[in-house]
Scaffold this active site. Structure first.
Site, mmCIF file in Angstrom:
data_model
loop_
_atom_site.group_PDB
_atom_site.id
_atom_site.type_symbol
_atom_site.label_atom_id
_atom_site.label_comp_id
_atom_site.label_asym_id
_atom_site.label_seq_id
_atom_site.Cartn_x
_atom_site.Cartn_y
_atom_site.Cartn_z
ATOM 1 N N CYS A 297 0.804 -1.219 0.000
ATOM 2 C CA CYS A 297 0.000 0.000 0.000
ATOM 3 C C CYS A 297 0.839 1.272 0.000
ATOM 4 O O CYS A 297 0.322 2.345 -0.290
ATOM 5 C CB CYS A 297 -0.930 0.008 1.217
ATOM 6 S SG CYS A 297 -2.082 -1.386 1.272
ATOM 7 N N HIS B 165 11.729 2.575 6.291
ATOM 8 C CA HIS B 165 11.303 1.169 6.291
ATOM 9 C C HIS B 165 11.962 0.420 7.446
ATOM 10 O O HIS B 165 12.966 0.857 8.009
ATOM 11 C CB HIS B 165 11.642 0.489 4.960
ATOM 12 C CG HIS B 165 13.108 0.300 4.708
ATOM 13 N ND1 HIS B 165 13.830 -0.734 5.247
ATOM 14 C CD2 HIS B 165 13.983 1.029 3.982
ATOM 15 C CE1 HIS B 165 15.082 -0.658 4.861
ATOM 16 N NE2 HIS B 165 15.205 0.415 4.105
ATOM 17 N N HIS C 117 -4.717 19.418 6.673
ATOM 18 C CA HIS C 117 -5.458 18.190 6.391
ATOM 19 C C HIS C 117 -4.515 16.993 6.436
ATOM 20 O O HIS C 117 -3.338 17.108 6.089
ATOM 21 C CB HIS C 117 -6.119 18.255 5.006
ATOM 22 C CG HIS C 117 -6.879 19.524 4.755
ATOM 23 N ND1 HIS C 117 -8.087 19.794 5.352
ATOM 24 C CD2 HIS C 117 -6.587 20.600 3.982
ATOM 25 C CE1 HIS C 117 -8.514 20.978 4.945
ATOM 26 N NE2 HIS C 117 -7.621 21.481 4.121
#
Length: 535
Positions: free
Chosen positions: A277, A357, A440
């Site tokens: 994703c 990661h 946002h």
């Protein structure tokens, strides 16, 4: 069997954690968090190495490389001038004629040195202004489009279970498990599935089904994007990047796009697979690097999607059947540009992109894993520890991002409280101030439980979470394209105004966590191609 399924469901839904103070390690205060199937508590698991990670990222972005040579040159000149001044004073204390002659020589040298010093200082200041103060080549998001499948592909949760039973592809126990997960998933009753394919009796994955679904969602999104950016011809696109984690064919999906739109023979194309994703943000990062480096002044087309047909699982392994309950059809196409002339018609400018990661950690590496079950059926396995290890990946990323986006006064307050204040308070780490930097936030719509934990740990308001929750409810988890449906929701609501900063964040296999920060260049309103308008 029902008790076993209840236990499996309980394992996915319940969270527990134990905070252990480990004292001083390597010169920094450290806590360990023993959690099983739960997101890390950011307040109680602060480790100062994450702070250094963020500021190291800031340093690596060039400030030290630019400032250090400047300081070295100026310092050496100042030291040289001090040495001459000392020699002049020492010579003036002597009354001999030879010393007077020496003073005259030194004055001449000093005058020459002053000239070189001023010229050198001016050159350093000019180089500093050019290398550090001048903005880099911008990356603009000209426009984007999200695919909205036809209404006949809508499948409610009740209809999902009905079709699963009729297909005969599932054991009663796995149907019951899916029903329990769907009930608490956060998905609504209008999400999209290729139900004629995946609920076909005796369903087996096939290249034909995968290619048909990929063509429908990818070409549908690109068609809408090209219609919205009519001044850009398909043949003007120099860079093409397509990401799809599970479905990768020969020829590639990027080759399919080139063939369909007849792009130029020298189009630079990439096909990213296996990155989960988070691949959408990786594709944006790659496109930005190419636009700023190898191909300045060009257009880049990025397409993010996932293939439900190839992710579908009909076996008995509970860990592998979880994606069935969340993953839904969707795709997003983005047009990027590094042409300064496009600023006036672009929607957003990319300001920061941070990739981190945890692939060196075995649990993180195995938390999302493509494998075969005992019967040889291949699909994605979701570990029960995925939320916990995802929390650590998220912490790494937002701490690094905080060092880039937080105001200066927040950095000062952070270091002040770090050195002299209570180190257990959440405002001691940049991650808790991130909401001050963004208007946002678009968090990958994975599941209701994950969104609940992120909201709690980052202390986010319901307004910040609205786009993610509404997207999960209306479109489900569309994988890497999810954050674009969320941005489209904000636009449909008229919430994005000129100067607003939007933070997109996504997690993927590995485990990776990637963030992108976009600056709105104008007030953005809903168009007729907005998926929320079409839906």
């Amino acid at each position: 069997m029902k008790m076993a399924n209840d236990q499996h469901f309980h394992n996915y839904e319940q969270l527990s954690m134990n905070i252990v103070n480990r004292g001083m390690q390597d010169g920094s205060l450290s806590f360990s968090v023993r959690v099983r199937r739960g997101l890390s508590d950011f307040v109680s698991s602060v480790n100062l190495k994450y702070v250094w990670l963020g500021y190291r990222y800031l340093i690596n972005h060039g400030a030290l490389l630019v400032v250090s040579p400047l300081v070295a040159v100026v310092s050496s000149m100042i030291l040289g001038k001090l040495q001459i001044t000392w020699e002049l004073w020492d010579a003036s204390s002597s009354s001999s004629s030879s010393s007077s002659k020496s003073i005259d020589q030194m004055l001449a040298i000093s005058t020459t040195y002053n000239s070189f010093f001023l010229v050198g200082l001016l050159i350093c200041l000019v180089l500093y202004a050019y290398a550090y103060l001048m903005p880099q080549q911008p990356t603009y998001l000209v426009d984007y489009a999200c695919y909205c499948p036809p209404n006949e592909l809508k499948v409610s949760k009740e209809r999902y279970i009905e079709l699963a039973r009729k297909s005969g592809n599932f054991e009663p126990s796995t149907i019951e498990f899916q029903q329990q997960v769907l009930k608490n998933s956060g998905l609504g009753d209008d999400t999209y599935l290729p139900h004629r394919t995946i609920f076909r009796p005796g369903f087996r994955k096939s290249l034909k089904d995968g290619r048909e679904e990929a063509a429908a969602v990818i070409l549908g999104a690109v068609d809408d994007l090209l219609a919205a950016t009519s001044w850009v011809r398909a043949r003007d696109i120099k860079i093409l990047i397509v990401n799809c984690s599970l479905f990768n064919t020969t020829p590639s999906l990027s080759a399919m796009v080139i063939n369909h739109y007849k792009l130029k023979h020298n189009t630079v194309s990439y096909n990213l697979g296996g990155m989960g994703c988070a691949a959408g943000m990786i594709a944006i990062s790659l496109a930005s690097d190419l636009l700023q480096g190898a191909y300045p002044g060009s257009y880049a087309l990025v397409v993010s999607t996932e293939n439900v047909s190839f992710a579908w699982y009909t076996g008995k392994d509970i860990d592998m059947i979880v994606p069935n309950c969340f993953l839904r059809m969707g795709a997003a196409a983005m047009l990027l540009s590094s042409r300064r002339i496009d600023r006036w018609r672009a929607k957003y400018e990319l300001k920061q992109l941070v990739r981190t990661h945890k692939s060196t950690d075995a649990r993180s590496f195995n938390s999302l894993y493509l494998k075969q079950d005992a019967e040889g059926i291949q699909s994605l396995s979701v570990s029960k520890e995925v939320i916990e290890v995802g929390g650590h990946a998220l912490k790494d990323n937002i701490t690094a991002l905080g060092s880039l986006v937080l105001p200066l006064k927040e950095h000062i307050q952070f270091f002040t409280t770090l050195l002299f204040g209570n180190k257990s308070k959440p405002y001691n780490t940049p991650e808790y101030k991130l909401k001050l930097a963004f208007k946002h936030i678009c968090i990958l719509a994975t599941s209701k439980k994950v969104l609940d934990e992120i909201q709690k740990n980052l202390d986010l308001t319901d307004d910040y979470m609205e786009a993610s929750r509404k997207t999960l409810e209306r479109f489900g988890n569309t994988s890497s394209s999810s954050v674009w449906y969320e941005l489209a929701y904000l636009e449909a609501k008229g919430k994005v105004k000129r100067g607003d900063r939007v933070w997109q964040i996504a997690l993927g296999s590995g485990l990776k966590c990637n963030s992108a920060v976009w600056l709105a260049l104008r007030n953005v309103s809903m168009t007729k191609k907005n998926p929320w308008f079409l839906a």
